[in-house]
Design a protein around this motif. Structure first.
Motif, mmCIF file in Angstrom:
data_model
loop_
_atom_site.group_PDB
_atom_site.id
_atom_site.type_symbol
_atom_site.label_atom_id
_atom_site.label_comp_id
_atom_site.label_asym_id
_atom_site.label_seq_id
_atom_site.Cartn_x
_atom_site.Cartn_y
_atom_site.Cartn_z
ATOM 1 N N MET A 6 39.911 31.348 35.570
ATOM 2 C CA MET A 6 40.326 32.594 36.208
ATOM 3 C C MET A 6 39.896 33.830 35.420
ATOM 4 S SD MET A 6 41.658 32.101 39.140
ATOM 5 C CE MET A 6 42.356 33.733 39.395
ATOM 6 N N ARG A 13 41.912 37.874 41.519
ATOM 7 C CA ARG A 13 43.027 37.425 42.364
ATOM 8 C C ARG A 13 43.460 38.598 43.219
ATOM 9 N NH1 ARG A 13 46.230 36.191 38.651
ATOM 10 N NH2 ARG A 13 46.027 33.916 38.503
ATOM 11 N N GLY A 30 46.700 31.652 47.129
ATOM 12 C CA GLY A 30 46.338 33.041 46.946
ATOM 13 C C GLY A 30 44.948 33.322 47.484
ATOM 14 N N VAL A 32 41.446 34.781 46.609
ATOM 15 C CA VAL A 32 40.659 35.028 45.403
ATOM 16 C C VAL A 32 39.238 35.406 45.819
ATOM 17 C CG1 VAL A 32 39.789 34.040 43.239
ATOM 18 C CG2 VAL A 32 42.034 33.336 44.125
#
Length: 206
Positions: A6, A13, A30, A32
């Motif tokens: 990440m 994000r 989520g 992304v």
């Protein structure tokens, strides 16, 4: 399939996604975005072109896991339905004394046990003959279990009245989760299509 940490430059994000208004963090999904993200070739899992193979390797056990959880959720909903029916009075008698309530309780028990035995059969086949041979049975439970859970939870919500759709009871959250699983790991329509093809193949002349 590629592993992308990440903290890699270009990974952002965007937002956490709610499901029916419920925030499932930190285990939810989520949005992304990837903008010119670069990772070493060593981050490729198994090799180029083998992503679908990896996905299929977990889908059989994953689908059985989903169905096991759905059976547990449905059992909890049935328990809540029975306790509410025994403890709630309407028009001078307990809800449990009304025929429609007993019929729904009986049908809930039948649906749960039908799904349970289908799941046990699929799991046993997966253990003994493998995912590929058991693909029809796995597809069948992926259709049957979420539909069963949604129906049982819906009946439980009905017995609870307005309380069933608020957060005083776990039924609304359970329904949101069960309904989501009707398209997670493949929508009902895809699984029915595959089941239909496999069934028709038994009668095709070669």
């Amino acid at each position: 399939m590629i592993l992308v940490p990440m903290n890699t430059p270009g990974v952002k994000r965007e937002r956490a996604l709610q499901v029916f208004g419920y925030d499932h963090a930190p285990h939810g999904h989520g949005e992304v975005s990837f903008d010119d993200v670069r990772v070493p070739v060593a981050n490729v899992l198994l090799g180029e072109g083998r992503g679908f193979e990896i996905a299929q390797g977990r889908l059989g056990p994953g689908r059985i896991h989903h169905c096991m959880r759905l059976i547990g959720v449905a059992e909890r909903a049935l328990e809540l339905m029975c306790r509410r029916a025994l403890g709630r009075t309407a028009f001078g008698r307990a809800l449990a004394d009304q025929g429609v309530t007993r019929e729904r309780i009986a049908n809930a028990r039948i649906l749960i046990d039908q799904a349970r035995f289908l799941v046990l059969n699929a799991a046993q086949m997966m253990d003994t003959v493998g995912n590929k041979v058991a693909k029809k049975e796995i597809a069948m439970i992926k259709v049957a279990a979420p539909a069963m859970a949604c129906q049982v939870i819906d009946w439980a919500m009905q017995v609870h009245g307005g309380a069933g759709v608020c957060n005083d009871f776990p039924l609304a959250a359970a329904y949101a989760s069960a309904r989501t699983l009707r398209f997670a790991d493949g929508p009902d329509e895809m699984h029915r299509n595959q089941i239909g093809k496999m069934e028709l193949a038994r009668y095709q002349t070669r």
